[in-house]
Scaffold this active site. Structure first.
Site, short mmCIF file in Angstrom:
data_model
loop_
_atom_site.label_atom_id
_atom_site.label_comp_id
_atom_site.label_asym_id
_atom_site.label_seq_id
_atom_site.Cartn_x
_atom_site.Cartn_y
_atom_site.Cartn_z
N ASP A 123 -4.81 -4.55 8.27
CA ASP A 123 -4.10 -4.28 7.03
C ASP A 123 -4.84 -3.18 6.25
OD1 ASP A 123 -2.02 -4.61 5.31
OD2 ASP A 123 -2.80 -6.40 4.33
N HIS B 55 -1.42 0.81 -6.06
CA HIS B 55 -1.88 -0.58 -5.92
C HIS B 55 -3.40 -0.66 -6.10
CE1 HIS B 55 -2.40 -4.65 -4.38
NE2 HIS B 55 -3.15 -4.20 -3.40
N GLU C 207 2.80 -9.97 -1.07
CA GLU C 207 2.48 -8.54 -1.06
C GLU C 207 3.55 -7.82 -0.26
OE1 GLU C 207 -2.21 -7.94 -1.89
OE2 GLU C 207 -1.67 -7.98 0.22
N GLU D 191 4.78 -5.03 1.88
CA GLU D 191 4.14 -4.05 2.75
C GLU D 191 5.11 -3.64 3.85
OE1 GLU D 191 0.30 -5.11 4.23
OE2 GLU D 191 -0.30 -6.15 2.39
N ASP E 247 2.35 -10.00 3.09
CA ASP E 247 0.99 -10.49 3.31
C ASP E 247 0.64 -11.48 2.18
OD1 ASP E 247 -1.49 -10.50 4.68
OD2 ASP E 247 -2.34 -9.14 3.20
N ARG F 227 -4.74 -15.52 -4.72
CA ARG F 227 -5.63 -14.67 -5.53
C ARG F 227 -6.86 -15.41 -6.03
NH1 ARG F 227 -3.90 -9.96 -3.68
NH2 ARG F 227 -1.71 -9.56 -4.17
N GLN G 30 -9.18 -15.64 -3.15
CA GLN G 30 -9.68 -14.30 -2.85
C GLN G 30 -10.81 -13.88 -3.78
OE1 GLN G 30 -6.47 -11.45 -2.73
NE2 GLN G 30 -7.79 -9.71 -2.23
N LYS H 23 -5.95 -14.91 2.74
CA LYS H 23 -4.80 -14.27 3.37
C LYS H 23 -4.50 -14.79 4.78
CE LYS H 23 -5.36 -9.99 0.76
NZ LYS H 23 -4.03 -9.39 0.52
N THR I 165 1.23 -14.65 7.28
CA THR I 165 1.78 -13.32 7.03
C THR I 165 3.17 -13.32 7.64
OG1 THR I 165 -0.42 -12.32 7.20
CG2 THR I 165 1.47 -10.84 7.42
N GLU J 98 -0.34 -7.49 -9.79
CA GLU J 98 -0.15 -6.29 -10.60
C GLU J 98 0.92 -6.49 -11.66
OE1 GLU J 98 0.10 -2.47 -8.13
OE2 GLU J 98 0.03 -4.03 -6.58
#
Lengths: 426, 426
Positions: free
Chosen positions: A121, A128, A193, A195, A227, A231, A234, A247, A251, A368
């Site tokens: 990834d 971002h 996420e 992607e 993905d 948080r 993380q 993560k 996925t 975000e």
């Protein structure tokens, strides 16, 4: 362009709103009668390539030529098997023989298109990276390596699932800033996420880098990627070796792989670098890649909460973006990946990282969008989201559009969150 | 113990210095006559299990029982196939039939023992983490999460090779602290990392964690691991997502997997935690694991430079350590890995990270040993090393020893560095 516009006798493929016109023919793998089969999506159906082969319609293209019979062999050159498939689906004379070999997309279970050996990834959206960096380092959001290195990390291949699979909320260690100690329990900051990913077709030999100008020859095609990210796990675990359990639980990918030749009309120049940004180092720079190495692909994220589902409401679009906004092209990511001699294998998946644009409604994750939960997202039915709730379904869409060309779409990439595992709950 | 001490009719297996006595019988995969075959190492030979099966000596143990016929099924219980192999190799009556099924280890090419789906590398040595941290943060070497979280990251599976494969020096982006810009070229700070790895046997279902008390049931066995690392690439690329190209060019493993039942006599308590360190969180804590979840395995790194090789000199031992010094046990690493529901698959490789002890000559990489090149290593022939030179061969050994028990060894994990790829050089 390679393909002239032809009319397809599968009527749903001529609908201007379909993701899968004759010019797309993305590749996928499905399960039917307990067998794993390769197919091409056409309108709302699937052309079963194994059945075509058995009927003598493909010669030995499927069995003898590996991925290159399906993907393009160099830019803009539709591969032999896809050329044959266009004929089969456009010439009325083939219809009696081919129509029985079509299967409804509703009737099959899609599987991952490849046995994914390694999943990588990247972090290719500077918007971002800047938005996330700002949450942690307001004065200095971008790290010094960002504009030089296509930053990436190894992801977890085992937990890649295709669209539709339930996503179980993970448990993990988290530590609130003011807590004296960490605790173990369900993540409370679960995020998606947005992607895209690209699959490797041709391998490189171990120790042999891939020159930037040949990088696209190693790409089979593109799909959507979600993905999923915890948080809170993380932020506690990621130093110094990067994201791990935050993560690795899941996925989600869209099951149809759109080949580069289908995307040919939607090539665009690499996103312009702001004044003062360094030029890519020579191993990442090619005139051709700068001129046409990015792709104009519209991307959308929609959310369907349990309450919306119960009320029969439609998913609500929470953001839209475009793949062309990335700081690095797919060819740059792939050339960088192999620049140390790392061998890429057929079926490896390289993803872009979260695709965010400059506008507030074009960011690709809730971290975000809600500024780490500080500014909740308002939904039309009055609900709010800082992060995802159990029962929330996240739906990604991607498509290309351009005057004079049929829409080329990626189908759906969706997943619904279910409560964390507990002894006895399944 | 499960196995009584028996004499083996393969004489080399009774040599007290062999790594592979009757009590070890590690599992490996080799190529012979272009076929991939499974075997057990015994002395300097290999018992070809496919040939045994064909000769009717194994019943259906090899073909029908998967990994559990080879690995242990729960602690301390030698699995059926290994019990049969002990009989075949100890009872003289079997010798006429079995001796022709032995192959010399010198005559075959070893292959990776599994198709490794995912490779995870931990950071389980607190001495290593402290030494490395001190180089970058002298006042605060250990990050706050270290004593709570078995830190790990996803590694690259495609570039795992077995002992003996040449390792090509990688190129990459590096940036000297005083340089205005990064440059691309061969790494000049190439390092080895002394590690051990353990292979997954039983999978867990996606979304289902593995309780710490059951974690060892999922472990097939252990091998040696050299996680080659380009320190100059690493320091420029690793923020914020961790190591990527600095390590993805190659990882070398020893080809023989020593099963947990062979290691049973060498179990030891988990390394004591210094006063004031937190107890593991409940999902990482088991009384049984604390009492016997670590392994007393001696480890050594030797170096053979091109000059030493030309002079006919023997490799020089540059460090020795012990696996028991880790801050986390294998069971803790595995339980942590699955704690978020991440599915582990048969053949997945989990490695410990660099194994370093408290003593200066027990550190597991040159970064620590030479303090990032500041204090070069002096070799007996007058050569010095800050990092590795082309032509250097790194050789890892690991073994268990204890009064009253035969030595259980891991064989060799070796690799020689060759110059970086250039157009035309191979």
């Amino acid at each position: 362009m390679g393909l002239e516009r032809k009319r397809c006798w599968v009527e749903s493929a001529n609908d201007p709103a379909t993701d899968f016109p004759l010019e797309n023919l993305p590749f996928g793998v499905f399960e039917s009668d307990d067998l794993r089969r390769i197919g091409l999506a056409i309108g709302d159906r699937i052309l079963d390539l194994h059945a075509c082969e058995k009927a003598g319609l493909l010669g030995n293209l499927l069995s003898s030529q590996g991925l290159h019979a399906l993907a393009g062999d160099g830019p803009a050159q539709p591969p032999p098997l896809r050329r044959v498939a266009v004929e089969l689906l456009s010439e009325g004379s083939h219809r009696p023989q081919v129509e029985p070999l079509l299967i409804s997309q509703r009737d099959v279970r899609m599987l991952p298109p490849f046995r994914i050996g390694d999943y990588t990834d990247f972090y290719a959206s500077i918007h971002h990276a800047t938005n996330v960096g700002r949450l942690f380092r307001p004065d200095n959001p971008l790290l010094p390596n960002y504009k030089w290195v296509p930053i990436g990390y190894h992801g977890r291949a085992s937990s890649i699932v295709v669209s539709g699979a339930e996503i179980r909320r993970p448990c993990g260690q988290t530590k609130a800033p003011d807590a004296p100690e960490p605790a173990f329990g369900p993540s409370r900051m679960l995020d998606y996420e947005l992607e895209m990913g690209f699959f490797v077709a041709e391998p490189n030999a171990p120790g042999h880098p891939i020159p930037i100008d040949l990088a696209e020859d190693h790409i089979f095609g593109l799909c959507l990627v979600n993905d999923w990210s915890a948080r809170d796990i993380q932020s506690w675990e990621y130093q110094p070796l990067g994201p791990f359990l935050a993560k690795s639980f899941a996925t989600t990918i869209s099951p149809w792989v759109v080949t580069l030749d289908a995307l040919e009309p939607f090539r665009v120049p690499a996103a312009p670098r702001p004044d003062g940004d360094p030029a890519p180092l020579p191993y990442l720079f090619s005139e051709r890649d700068q001129q046409r190495g990015a792709f104009d692909i519209h991307l959308e994220v929609s959310l369907l909460t349990a309450k919306m589902r119960a009320a029969g409401e439609a998913p609500f679009r929470i953001s839209r973006g475009n793949l062309r906004d990335l700081y690095w092209t797919p060819a740059q990511m792939l050339a960088h990946h192999a620049s140390n001699g790392c061998n890429l294998r057929p079926g490896d998946l390289l993803a872009t990282g979260t695709v965010s644009g400059a506008a507030p409604d074009s960011v690709g994750c809730l971290l975000e969008r809600t500024r780490r939960g500080a500014e909740p997202l308002q939904l039309p039915n009055g609900e709010q989201r800082r992060f995802l709730d159990d029962g929330d379904e996240v739906i990604l869409h991607g498509w290309c559009e351009r005057d004079g060309f049929p829409r080329i779409g990626f189908g759906e990439c969706r997943g619904v969150l279910v409560p964390p595992w507990q002894p006895g709950n399944d």
